[in-house]
Design a protein around this motif. Structure first.
Motif, PDB file in Angstrom:
ATOM      1  N   ASN A   6       0.827  -1.210   0.000  1.00 22.80           N
ATOM      2  CA  ASN A   6       0.000   0.000   0.000  1.00 22.80           C
ATOM      3  C   ASN A   6       0.858   1.255   0.000  1.00 22.80           C
ATOM      4  O   ASN A   6       0.605   2.199  -0.752  1.00 22.80           O
ATOM      5  CB  ASN A   6      -0.914   0.010   1.225  1.00 22.80           C
ATOM      6  CG  ASN A   6      -2.113  -0.887   1.014  1.00 22.80           C
ATOM      7  OD1 ASN A   6      -2.381  -1.282  -0.127  1.00 22.80           O
ATOM      8  ND2 ASN A   6      -2.819  -1.222   2.078  1.00 22.80           N
ATOM      9  N   ALA A   7       1.885   1.213   0.852  1.00 20.69           N
ATOM     10  CA  ALA A   7       2.763   2.381   0.929  1.00 20.69           C
ATOM     11  C   ALA A   7       3.481   2.593  -0.397  1.00 20.69           C
ATOM     12  O   ALA A   7       3.599   3.725  -0.889  1.00 20.69           O
ATOM     13  CB  ALA A   7       3.782   2.194   2.049  1.00 20.69           C
ATOM     14  N   GLN A  10       1.094   4.033  -2.802  1.00 22.62           N
ATOM     15  CA  GLN A  10       0.760   5.421  -2.480  1.00 22.62           C
ATOM     16  C   GLN A  10       1.874   6.362  -2.942  1.00 22.62           C
ATOM     17  O   GLN A  10       1.609   7.457  -3.431  1.00 22.62           O
ATOM     18  CB  GLN A  10       0.560   5.535  -0.971  1.00 22.62           C
ATOM     19  CG  GLN A  10      -0.148   6.806  -0.580  1.00 22.62           C
ATOM     20  CD  GLN A  10      -0.207   6.941   0.919  1.00 22.62           C
ATOM     21  OE1 GLN A  10       0.030   5.980   1.665  1.00 22.62           O
ATOM     22  NE2 GLN A  10      -0.515   8.145   1.373  1.00 22.62           N
ATOM     23  N   ARG A  12       4.027   5.768  -5.367  1.00 20.22           N
ATOM     24  CA  ARG A  12       4.607   5.243  -6.607  1.00 20.22           C
ATOM     25  C   ARG A  12       5.179   6.352  -7.479  1.00 20.22           C
ATOM     26  O   ARG A  12       6.223   6.154  -8.117  1.00 20.22           O
ATOM     27  CB  ARG A  12       3.568   4.432  -7.382  1.00 20.22           C
ATOM     28  CG  ARG A  12       2.368   5.230  -7.864  1.00 20.22           C
ATOM     29  CD  ARG A  12       1.350   4.291  -8.490  1.00 20.22           C
ATOM     30  NE  ARG A  12       0.237   5.040  -9.050  1.00 20.22           N
ATOM     31  CZ  ARG A  12      -0.765   5.506  -8.331  1.00 20.22           C
ATOM     32  NH1 ARG A  12      -0.776   5.307  -7.021  1.00 20.22           N
ATOM     33  NH2 ARG A  12      -1.748   6.175  -8.903  1.00 20.22           N
TER      34      ARG A  12
END
Lengths: 273, 167
Positions: A6-7, A10, A12
């Motif tokens: 997810n991080a 987020q 990217r």
């Protein structure tokens, strides 16, 4: 794991940007030597700053280890220094190589006194490390004393600041010898006895060990002549000497092991028999 | 594939070749080469995918560098502009207002001009900094940035006037 993904998702865009930026910088460096050189220059600037910072921190924590390394190195250097000093003074013919029969061991000084008339030092190595009585002890710039007694891990040293200890000395210019004795007041002030007055001495001459005892090799610098007087009525000089460094202010010492001491002793026994 | 993607692809190809074949050899007043491929960052719709824009801006700069045999300066400048574009858009079109869908759907001339100026000056500054790549050349970098930006801007405004204001 999900969180990491997810991080990554987020962030990217920044990640992609910096990845591609690095890629393009590497292209730039490949393309032109000027850019490569400048990039290396800036990179070196930053990395040197970084390493200096890291070094400043690391140095502090490594001080003890480095100290130990330096002492080991000094031990080696001291030995070389001593053998180098004594060789030219022996004046050998035929280019014979002179044996240097001394070995050096380093030691920390645990206790050092200078207030009494007869002072002793305690060192942190003893018979387990090969220390025996009657070994000479020197510091980085002068001599400290002679080993008096040893236990398993400690050794007791008669300090040079002890009026009973007489050390055979000479000057670096003249082979006339005398004995160095502490005058008993200032730890730097010494007297040299028994130098006959027909030799030429001058104020400021360097005093070195004479090499006549089995404790010290020839040529360890100890101090300078500070006052010189011919005593009337006797054929001797009255010489005052100042040491190069204060024996009350030292924390490390080197013990000199004379490899020939047994040989010398047996020889002396034969003479006295 | 909709109309806007088509426009983007076409403008991408046209701008790459236009820059390499034409604008890199213009040499106005002896040394000024206007940089026109920045128009791509204007054609690309504001609401479209940002990750794709970063990749495309890298590709755009890389192709121009590759074809005109310059160092990596176009790549880095174009990539940085692609990365910073959302910030520039927000800064020039207002943070509180609803953002326009594309450059052409907005009618505020001053904001649009500000957007163009910001885009161009940042790009040119990065570009010339990388070209000279030395602290001693600050004056030269500034001079080149100002004059080249001026010419790029003029040419960009002229080009943009040929496009219809599609909502």
């Amino acid at each position: 794991m999900q969180r990491i993904f997810n991080a990554l998702l987020q962030f990217r865009n920044p990640i992609l940007y910096f990845f591609l930026l690095g890629l393009s910088f590497s292209f730039t460096a490949k393309q032109s030597t000027f850019h490569e050189f400048n990039l290396q220059k800036y990179g070196f600037y930053f990395s040197s700053r970084l390493y200096a910072f890291k070094d400043a921190i690391g140095n502090y924590y490594n001080l003890k280890e480095i100290n130990q390394q330096l002492l080991n190195e000094n031990e080696q250097l001291k030995k070389n220094d001593l053998s180098l000093r004594s060789i030219p003074l022996y004046r050998l013919t035929n280019n014979q190589s002179k044996r240097f029969p001394f070995k050096v061991k380093k030691a920390n000084i645990l206790k050092n006194s200078y207030k009494n008339q007869r002072n002793f030092l305690v060192l942190d190595i003893g018979s387990e490390n090969g220390v025996h009585p009657e070994m000479g002890v020197i510091s980085n710039n002068g001599i400290v004393g002679v080993v008096h007694s040893v236990t398993k891990n400690y050794s007791n040293v008669i300090s040079i600041l002890n009026q009973d200890l007489k050390i055979n000395v000479r000057t670096n210019k003249n082979p006339a010898f005398g004995s160095l004795v502490w005058s008993g007041k200032n730890p730097l002030e010494f007297k040299i006895e028994d130098i006959v007055s027909n030799v030429s001495l001058a104020k400021g001459d360097t005093i070195i060990t004479g090499g006549m005892s089995s404790y010290f090799p020839l040529g360890i610098p100890i101090g300078k002549i500070s006052k010189l007087e011919k005593m009337k009525g006797s054929g001797y000089y009255s010489v005052d000497a100042t040491l190069f460094n204060d024996p009350s202010q030292i924390y490390y010492a080197y013990i000199l092991e004379n490899l020939d001491s047994q040989e010398l002793k047996s020889l002396q026994k034969k003479i006295s028999q | 594939m909709n109309f806007f993607s088509l426009i983007s692809i076409l403008s991408f190809i046209t701008l790459v070749f236009g820059q390499v074949v034409l604008f890199n050899h213009l040499q106005v007043f002896g040394s000024i080469n206007p940089i026109l491929y920045l128009l791509f960052f204007i054609f690309y719709r504001f609401e479209s995918n940002q990750t794709l824009l970063i990749l495309l801006s890298f590709l755009l700069g890389f192709l121009i560098d590759f074809l005109s045999q310059s160092g990596g300066a176009h790549t880095i400048a174009s990539l940085t502009i692609g990365f910073l574009r959302p910030l520039i858009i927000r800064y020039s079109f207002g943070n509180t207002m609803e953002l326009p869908q594309s450059y052409f759907s907005d009618s505020r001339t001053l904001n649009k001009l500000f957007f163009l100026v910001l885009l161009t000056v940042i790009h040119h500054l990065i570009y010339f900094t990388l070209i000279y790549f030395s602290l001693d050349a600050i004056l030269l970098i500034t001079k080149n940035t100002i004059f080249t930006s001026l010419f790029s801007l003029i040419l960009m405004v002229i080009t943009l006037n040929f496009y219809p204001n599609r909502k």
